[in-house]
Design a protein around this motif. Structure first.
Motif, PDB file in Angstrom:
ATOM      1  N   GLN A   1       0.858  -1.182   0.000  1.00 16.43           N
ATOM      2  CA  GLN A   1       0.000   0.000   0.000  1.00 16.43           C
ATOM      3  C   GLN A   1       0.892   1.229   0.000  1.00 16.43           C
TER       4      GLN A   1
ATOM      5  N   ALA B   1      -4.669   1.243   1.007  1.00 13.35           N
ATOM      6  CA  ALA B   1      -5.772   0.345   1.342  1.00 13.35           C
ATOM      7  C   ALA B   1      -6.651   1.000   2.384  1.00 13.35           C
TER       8      ALA B   1
ATOM      9  N   ALA C   1      -1.428  -5.841   0.667  1.00 16.37           N
ATOM     10  CA  ALA C   1      -2.186  -5.324  -0.461  1.00 16.37           C
ATOM     11  C   ALA C   1      -1.987  -6.206  -1.683  1.00 16.37           C
TER      12      ALA C   1
END
Ligand code: ATP
Ligand code: MG
Length: 459
Positions: A370, A426, A434
């Motif tokens: 992320q 996220a 992620a």
């Protein structure tokens, strides 16, 4: 090299006197061009002041082998105080072994007074259970030679006539590429167990064999290393592993059964179920480090020690997880236990210990892609070392190859390009990788380190 039969000097013959073999200037390959300016200045100054002055130890050995020594030791009959009086740039150091250091810019020339074979119980020599704890009894050059560890380390280059003196058969052993202890190996190891490690290290460095009678006592005497100060073992570990021949040192330690005395968890893991993979990881790591050292690139001990203890930590964490612990408890517990056990053997300074823990803790964070986490990881002061460690792991864990590639790319980007490259952060499932959602084609087994990052050394 051809010896010339002649007496070394005219001083009175003592009972234990050994006649040296003398190799004249024309018969050996040592050229003053390969001796540092600092060492030459020290030798000449002592000589001009009427003292005996010899280059000795590893430098003479390496010069005879055609190498280029980095440090030079000098032996003399001048006391440390007399030596100090000759040099402005000189300080006296050491309590166990008093020495003079003469400093020339970045070069330090170590000047030692000949050590003698004095009476036990003398205030200047302190021996406990056969171990030399302090030794400041001065003596003759012959005695000094007998007190050194290996025959090839007891050769003296005389600045008075540029000859080499050999009191203990060092030249023959040099030609046969053999490390042979001077005197009775058992007694010499009992005096100083570190000599066992030095045997492995020098054999690795020089590509010599350890004489059979010098290697035979290892099995029985290796446990004596447990009593050596952990700080001294740390210094010796650096010499073993960070002098450009670390892999060979590691091999020799392992084959001679010495590794378990200084890195017990490593030795156990090398005999365990994942020994082959762990051996390969260490192979890659040490090869890489050796290459960097030889190319004069910086290396960090933390990285190397992180590799040495990686499988022990990983294995213990897995066991703890199998016993029902959560990963984020198991990993820091494993790290703690292994680090504690290690600290009783080798005193890894705190800053390196922290570095190791960070390198381990960052491993699972490479799986989290992320944006926010990526940016944070890239800015982490240990990012580089941790990424290099990931690269090494990937040699043997093919499922990491894709991660390595992704992070290599991401590192090249500037912050603007990085913003485009990365998916938005996220929103929902904190902590879930992620990648799991964005890259369904990746079929990964859960990796060893999974879960450790949340628990240890989060920035
Ligand atoms: P290197 O190439 O690693 O410097 P070296 O042999 O020069 O190897 P040093 O630690 O620099 O190793 O020691 C210099 C010399 O001092 C050795 O060659 C040896 O003669 C002597 N020496 C060092 N350590 C010991 C020891 N533990 N016991 C006896 N002699 C020693
Ligand atoms: Mg040396």
């Amino acid at each position: 090299m051809k010896p010339t039969e002649q007496s070394a000097d005219a001083s009175p013959v003592t009972a234990s006197r050994h006649e040296p073999r003398i190799i004249a200037r024309a018969d050996h390959g040592i050229s003053r061009r390969n001796i540092s300016n600092g060492a030459l200045r020290v030798l000449y100054r002592l000589h001009e002041a009427g003292y005996k002055a010899f280059l000795v130890g590893g430098a003479v050995r390496d010069l005879l082998l055609g190498g280029h020594p980095k440090d030079f030791d000098v032996a003399t009959d001048a006391t440390p105080e007399q030596t100090r009086a000759l040099f402005r740039n000189c300080r006296l150091i050491g309590r166990r072994f008093r020495l003079a250091h003469v400093v020339f810019g970045r070069e330090i020339v170590e000047v030692a007074t000949f050590r003698g074979i004095g009476e036990e119980g003398n205030a200047d020599r302190h021996i406990v259970d056969g171990r030399i704890l302090r030794d400041n009894v001065y003596g003759s050059i012959e005695e000094d030679a007998m007190r050194r560890d290996f025959t090839v380390n007891a050769l003296y280059y005389d600045i008075a006539d540029f000859s080499v003196r050999d009191y203990v058969g060092g030249i023959a052993d040099l030609q046969q590429r053999t490390l042979r202890l001077i005197g009775d190996p058992v007694q010499r190891y009992r005096e100083d167990p570190v000599r066992m490690l030095r045997a492995a290290r020098l054999a690795a460095k020089l590509d010599f064999e350890i004489a059979p009678e010098a290697a035979a006592p290892f099995a029985e005497l290796a446990p004596l290393l447990a009593d050596v100060a952990p700080a001294r073992l740390f210094d010796e570990s650096l010499k073993l592993f960070l002098s450009g021949h670390g892999l060979e040192s590691l091999r020799r330690l392992h084959n001679h059964g010495l590794l378990g005395e200084i890195f017990p968890a490593t030795a156990t893991a090398l005999a365990g179920p994942r020994s082959a993979a762990f051996g390969r990881l260490l192979g890659y790591t040490f090869t890489n480090t050796d290459e960097r050292v030889r190319a004069d690139k910086p290396v960090t001990p933390a990285f190397l020690f992180a590799a040495l203890l990686w499988e022990p930590v990983r294995g213990l964490a897995e066991r703890l997880i199998a016993e029902g612990n959560e990963a984020d408890v198991a990993w820091p517990t494993a790290v703690d236990r292994i680090m504690h056990q290690q600290a009783t053997r080798v005193a890894i300074p705190r800053r390196f210990g922290l570095g190791m823990e960070e390198i381990w803790a960052l491993q699972p964070r490479f799986e989290q892609r992320q944006k926010k986490r990526v940016v944070r990881l890239l800015a982490h002061p240990r990012f580089r070392a941790a990424f290099d460690f990931l690269v090494l792991r990937a040699h043997d864990e093919p499922e990491l190859a894709e991660l390595v590639e992704w992070w290599s790319e991401v590192q090249q980007l500037d912050s603007h390009a990085l913003g485009h490259h990365l998916a938005p952060p996220a929103e929902s499932v904190e902590g879930e990788p992620a990648a799991k959602r964005k890259r369904p084609r990746r079929r990964r087994k859960p990796t060893a380190a999974k879960g450790s990052g949340n628990a240890t050394a989060q920035p």
